[in-house]
Design a protein around this motif. Structure first.
Motif, short mmCIF file in Angstrom:
data_model
loop_
_atom_site.label_atom_id
_atom_site.label_comp_id
_atom_site.label_asym_id
_atom_site.label_seq_id
_atom_site.Cartn_x
_atom_site.Cartn_y
_atom_site.Cartn_z
N ARG A 114 29.64 81.98 0.10
CA ARG A 114 28.79 81.35 1.12
C ARG A 114 29.62 80.77 2.25
O ARG A 114 29.21 80.79 3.42
CB ARG A 114 27.93 80.26 0.49
CG ARG A 114 26.89 80.80 -0.50
CD ARG A 114 25.92 79.71 -0.92
NE ARG A 114 25.07 79.33 0.18
CZ ARG A 114 24.58 78.09 0.36
NH1 ARG A 114 24.91 77.13 -0.50
NH2 ARG A 114 23.80 77.82 1.36
N ILE A 147 30.35 83.60 4.58
CA ILE A 147 29.15 83.90 5.37
C ILE A 147 28.91 82.82 6.42
O ILE A 147 28.49 83.10 7.55
CB ILE A 147 27.93 84.04 4.44
CG1 ILE A 147 28.10 85.23 3.50
CG2 ILE A 147 26.64 84.20 5.26
CD1 ILE A 147 27.04 85.29 2.41
N SER A 170 29.32 84.73 13.40
CA SER A 170 27.86 84.69 13.46
C SER A 170 27.30 85.96 14.08
O SER A 170 27.85 86.49 15.05
CB SER A 170 27.41 83.47 14.27
OG SER A 170 26.02 83.42 14.38
N ASP A 182 26.65 91.97 10.78
CA ASP A 182 25.98 92.61 9.64
C ASP A 182 26.95 92.65 8.46
O ASP A 182 28.12 92.99 8.62
CB ASP A 182 25.57 94.05 10.00
CG ASP A 182 24.52 94.11 11.08
OD1 ASP A 182 23.69 93.19 11.16
OD2 ASP A 182 24.53 95.09 11.86
N PHE A 183 26.45 92.32 7.27
CA PHE A 183 27.34 92.27 6.12
C PHE A 183 26.60 92.65 4.85
O PHE A 183 25.36 92.66 4.79
CB PHE A 183 27.96 90.88 5.96
CG PHE A 183 26.97 89.79 5.62
CD1 PHE A 183 26.59 89.53 4.30
CD2 PHE A 183 26.39 89.02 6.63
CE1 PHE A 183 25.68 88.54 3.99
CE2 PHE A 183 25.47 88.02 6.32
CZ PHE A 183 25.11 87.78 5.00
N ARG A 217 20.47 83.93 5.22
CA ARG A 217 21.15 85.06 5.85
C ARG A 217 21.22 86.27 4.94
O ARG A 217 21.62 87.35 5.36
CB ARG A 217 22.55 84.64 6.28
CG ARG A 217 22.54 83.72 7.49
CD ARG A 217 23.69 82.79 7.48
NE ARG A 217 23.68 81.95 6.28
CZ ARG A 217 24.53 80.97 6.06
NH1 ARG A 217 25.47 80.71 6.93
NH2 ARG A 217 24.46 80.25 4.94
N ILE A 218 20.83 86.12 3.67
CA ILE A 218 20.78 87.22 2.72
C ILE A 218 19.39 87.82 2.72
O ILE A 218 18.38 87.10 2.81
CB ILE A 218 21.13 86.74 1.29
CG1 ILE A 218 22.55 86.18 1.23
CG2 ILE A 218 20.95 87.86 0.27
CD1 ILE A 218 23.65 87.19 1.31
N ASN A 219 19.30 89.15 2.63
CA ASN A 219 18.00 89.82 2.57
C ASN A 219 17.23 89.33 1.35
O ASN A 219 17.58 89.64 0.22
CB ASN A 219 18.21 91.34 2.52
CG ASN A 219 16.93 92.12 2.65
OD1 ASN A 219 16.04 92.01 1.81
ND2 ASN A 219 16.83 92.92 3.70
N SER A 227 22.80 91.61 4.37
CA SER A 227 22.37 90.51 5.23
C SER A 227 20.92 90.72 5.65
O SER A 227 20.39 91.83 5.61
CB SER A 227 23.26 90.41 6.47
OG SER A 227 23.26 91.62 7.21
N SER A 261 19.75 90.83 8.41
CA SER A 261 19.68 91.64 9.63
C SER A 261 19.58 93.13 9.36
O SER A 261 19.31 93.92 10.27
CB SER A 261 20.92 91.37 10.49
OG SER A 261 22.11 91.70 9.76
#
Length: 360
Positions: free
Chosen positions: A212, A215, A233, A236-237, A265-267, A312, A314
């Motif tokens: 974390r 991230i 920031s 994509d990760f 920020r995690i899917n 991520s 995103s």
């Protein structure tokens, strides 16, 4: 992501096994990878030199197993590979385990009988930006704010040199169709084999906190070159690894894995929603301990979800799964022995986890 369990107590043992005639277990493991055909693959517990690089074992596995059809599966090629250095088996000049002598595996930066045992590697069909790789192998446990270092267990001298990452924490940029995808890879220590001090459970917790931190681009982080912070920031990760943590069952501390899976920020769908990787075959496992988690989400034969691929928020996820074939599936023989039993010796005690991402 696949904990492939290609690790032995003797240095170079995996390399020598790969030099012999075809290994039945390795062939099954390769067939599982060929069937899933991931573009980017992290293999945990693949022995290689502790200082990093390939001693020839990974090249031989790719050339003689993955690049040749196994059990009717199509060959697959990974031209880009990364073998990071590891803390496993890297001896510390202090008695860490309290037995009065400095020796392996208990007095290493990460548990291991030789430097590089239980290491992880990354394979890719897309170019790896090697110049952009960052690692946090040398980050000291005591330098994490609000760390859970057990009070009074390690000597003052040991606390001054003990690293947090039991293997390594890496950030690997991969060039993907005009974009950059950052793979955050790690393999925290299992939260078991502890005494009352709970040193391994505490370390697993803080290794997950480090993920974390990467991230978050946390200012308390410093990488192995001395640079501060983590991922920038907007990047994509994908977090990949055998995290040795289940938020429902098992011996670990549940807060760190829960916070990671619920991080904004995690899917969310993949981490804890309708797109969590699932299988049909996991429901047939009968763990020796009572479990309350979903059998469809298990990735280990002990009845635990330990292995993760966490994109991520995103990224556009279109599918996911765990390679754990149903009883009537002809591919089930890839995870069983000659008597049809699911045993670690037949291949691995872990199952391959995959997530499909659509890149525009």
């Amino acid at each position: 992501m696949f904990n492939i369990s290609m690790s032995e107590p003797e240095s170079c043992a995996i390399f020598h096994q790969l030099m012999k005639d075809e290994n039945t277990r390795f062939s099954k493991l390769a067939a599982i990878i060929q069937q899933a055909a991931p573009d980017i693959l992290m293999l945990c517990e693949f022995d290689h030199p502790g200082e990093g690089g390939d001693d020839g074992a990974l090249a031989r596995f790719c050339e003689y197993y993955l690049a040749n059809s196994q059990h009717g599966q199509p060959p697959i090629d990974y031209p880009y590979r990364y073998c990071p250095p590891s803390n496993t088996g890297l001896v510390v000049e202090h008695d860490l385990d309290g037995d009065g002598v400095v020796s392996l595996p208990g007095d290493a930066q990460g548990f291991g009988s030789h430097h590089g045992q239980f290491g992880f590697v990354l394979l890719s069909r897309y170019p790896i930006d090697t110049a952009g790789i960052r690692s946090w192998q040398q980050f000291l446990w005591q330098d994490m704010p609000d760390n859970l270092l057990p009070e009074g267990y390690f000597s003052p001298q040991a606390r001054q040199v003990l690293r947090l990452s039991s293997k390594n924490h890496v950030l690997v940029p991969i060039r993907l169709q005009g974009k950059t995808l950052h793979v955050i890879g790690c393999h925290p220590t299992p939260p078991v084999f502890d005494g009352e001090e709970k040193r391994n459970a505490r370390r697993n917790h803080d290794e997950l906190r480090m993920v974390r931190g990467i991230i978050d681009d946390a200012d308390w982080l410093y990488d192995d070159t001395g640079c501060r912070g983590g991922l920038k920031s907007g990047s994509d990760f994908v977090v990949m690894g055998d995290l040795n943590a289940d938020r429902v069952d098992g011996d670990g501390m549940k807060s760190a894995i829960s916070q990671l899976l619920l991080d904004s920020r995690i899917n969310r769908a993949v981490a804890s929603g309708r797109k969590t990787p699932k299988s049909l075959g996991g429901r047939f496992v009968r763990p020796w301990q009572t479990r309350t988690g979903r059998a469809s989400e298990w990735t280990h034969i002990a009845g635990l979800r330990l292995d993760y691929v966490l994109p991520s928020a995103s990224l556009n996820v279109v599918g996911s799964g765990v390679f754990w074939p149903d009883r009537k599936d002809p591919l089930r023989m890839l995870i069983t022995d000659e008597r049809g039993r699911e045993r670690a010796q037949a291949g691995s005690d872990h199952r391959l986890v995959w997530v499909d991402i659509a890149v525009n």
